[in-house]
Design a protein around this motif. Structure first.
Motif, mmCIF file in Angstrom:
data_model
loop_
_atom_site.group_PDB
_atom_site.id
_atom_site.type_symbol
_atom_site.label_atom_id
_atom_site.label_comp_id
_atom_site.label_asym_id
_atom_site.label_seq_id
_atom_site.Cartn_x
_atom_site.Cartn_y
_atom_site.Cartn_z
ATOM 1 N N GLU A 114 -7.620 -4.377 -4.421
ATOM 2 C CA GLU A 114 -6.952 -4.655 -5.694
ATOM 3 C C GLU A 114 -7.927 -4.897 -6.838
ATOM 4 O O GLU A 114 -7.645 -4.571 -7.981
ATOM 5 C CB GLU A 114 -6.002 -5.835 -5.528
ATOM 6 N N HIS A 127 -4.771 -0.683 -7.629
ATOM 7 C CA HIS A 127 -5.781 -0.044 -6.771
ATOM 8 C C HIS A 127 -7.011 0.056 -7.648
ATOM 9 O O HIS A 127 -7.027 0.826 -8.623
ATOM 10 C CB HIS A 127 -5.284 1.346 -6.343
ATOM 11 N N ASP A 169 0.800 -1.216 0.000
ATOM 12 C CA ASP A 169 0.000 0.000 0.000
ATOM 13 C C ASP A 169 0.832 1.266 0.000
ATOM 14 O O ASP A 169 0.460 2.245 -0.641
ATOM 15 C CB ASP A 169 -0.923 0.020 1.229
ATOM 16 N N CYS A 202 1.626 2.505 -3.322
ATOM 17 C CA CYS A 202 0.533 2.664 -4.259
ATOM 18 C C CYS A 202 0.317 4.149 -4.527
ATOM 19 O O CYS A 202 0.004 4.918 -3.618
ATOM 20 C CB CYS A 202 -0.740 2.037 -3.694
ATOM 21 N N SER A 208 -3.718 -0.593 -12.833
ATOM 22 C CA SER A 208 -3.187 -0.289 -11.500
ATOM 23 C C SER A 208 -3.737 -1.304 -10.530
ATOM 24 O O SER A 208 -4.846 -1.797 -10.725
ATOM 25 C CB SER A 208 -3.635 1.105 -11.094
ATOM 26 N N HIS A 241 -7.555 0.613 0.046
ATOM 27 C CA HIS A 241 -6.861 -0.063 -1.051
ATOM 28 C C HIS A 241 -7.472 -1.431 -1.304
ATOM 29 O O HIS A 241 -7.306 -2.344 -0.495
ATOM 30 C CB HIS A 241 -5.368 -0.213 -0.701
#
Lengths: 180, 154
Positions: free
Chosen positions: B59, B108, B12, B15, B106, B57
């Motif tokens: 995924e 995130h 994280d 990120c 990405s 966060h």
């Protein structure tokens, strides 16, 4: 027969549904973009995203999200897309709001490789300002509308209470008048 | 599913989108509340291309809890509407990509809200209609509906 292919499909039970509840259905489209292409939509005819009440929007996206996971497992996909085409300019081809679930495989030849544009600072700031201002305005208006509705509802409640009180008094008076 | 779908595993604190959400990276924010942040994509498909991010966060989208999914959808709807009212756009595409094969760029997860205008040369959302063998479709139906029964009847 309606003028909407999805309404027809739902009403005429043209083929079996993958899922159904009070509000929404899910089915494999007969003209898939990729194998397993699934449509999630309301039973009721609603054309575009802006016409969906909030709670129904939430219900549909949550359903599409859960189904995408199930479809991923069932078909052993390499990924999934959830896609809404909102309006003819956005390539909406059926006039019934729907969420597309697209099972994906590596190298299936379908790419979201749109041209990534370079916009100058001035334009970016202009757009930022416009969208943000509009959004803030809409949210403020909705909030005020909600508050107004609460006030009106309370006023009606008070009026009802008063009416009940009056009725009660009249009843008591009538009772008294009966006493010899 | 997470393992298979995530394009890359970065913790994280590396990120970029978590940093944007926390205000550690600059961005053009058009909306923010306790649950999500919406920013303009700096390399947009069209002007007004918005990225709507959960602050937490996640995924991929399927692991997001129900109430956050609902909140994000309602927010996406509001953003789409504001875009149509405020800039030159007559339609919007709403896109979620789960997995690299689906175009996830990405780790995130996010919702893309893309303004569209006529003749904008964006052809990635044209869902070409293909024919499918009745038998194949039948088979797909069996496999998927069985899994749906399993999951919903738990």
């Amino acid at each position: 027969m309606t003028s909407c292919p999805y309404c027809d499909l739902i009403q005429n039970e043209q083929f079996p549904l993958l899922y159904e509840d009070e509000i929404a259905v899910a089915f494999l489209t007969p003209t898939p973009h990729v194998a397993g292409h699934t449509i999630v939509c309301t039973k009721k005819h609603i054309s575009i995203l802006e016409q969906l009440p909030d709670d129904i929007a939430g219900h549909l996206f949550d359903l599409a999200n859960r189904l995408s996971s199930i479809i991923h497992t069932a078909l052993n996909t390499d990924g999934t897309n959830i896609l809404v085409n909102n309006g003819p300019t956005a390539n909406q081809d059926v006039p019934h709001f729907s969420i597309n679930i697209l099972p994906r495989r590596k190298n299936d030849g379908y790419k979201f490789d749109w041209n990534k544009r370079e916009l100058n600072n001035e334009l970016m700031l202009e757009i930022h300002n416009r969208i943000k201002t509009q959004l803030d305005k809409n949210i403020k208006n909705r909030k005020e509308e909600k508050e107004e509705n609460i006030i009106i509802a309370n006023q009606n409640k008070d009026q009802d209470k008063k009416q009940n009180k009056d009725d009660e008094e009249n009843y008591l008076l009538k009772q008294l008048q009966r006493v010899p | 599913m997470e393992q298979k779908l995530s394009p890359n595993h970065s913790p994280d604190d590396q990120c970029a989108f978590c940093q944007i959400v926390k205000g550690e990276f600059e961005s053009l924010k058009i909306y923010e509340d306790d649950i999500c942040t919406a920013i303009l994509d700096i390399k947009p498909a069209n002007p007004g291309h918005v990225l709507l991010l959960p602050k937490q966060h996640f995924e991929i989208f399927p692991i997001i809890p129900k109430d956050i999914v609902k909140h994000l959808s309602i927010t996406a709807k509001k953003i789409s509407h504001a875009i149509l009212q405020s800039i030159k756009a007559s339609g919007t595409n709403i896109l979620i990509a789960n997995g690299e094969a689906a175009g996830q760029a990405s780790n995130h997860t996010m919702i893309h809200i893309i303004p569209r205008i006529e003749n904008d040369k964006i052809n990635q959302f044209i869902l070409e209609k293909n024919q499918i063998d009745e038998e194949d479709q039948s088979q797909l139906y069996s496999i998927i509906s069985q899994k749906i029964q399993e999951v919903f009847n738990k």
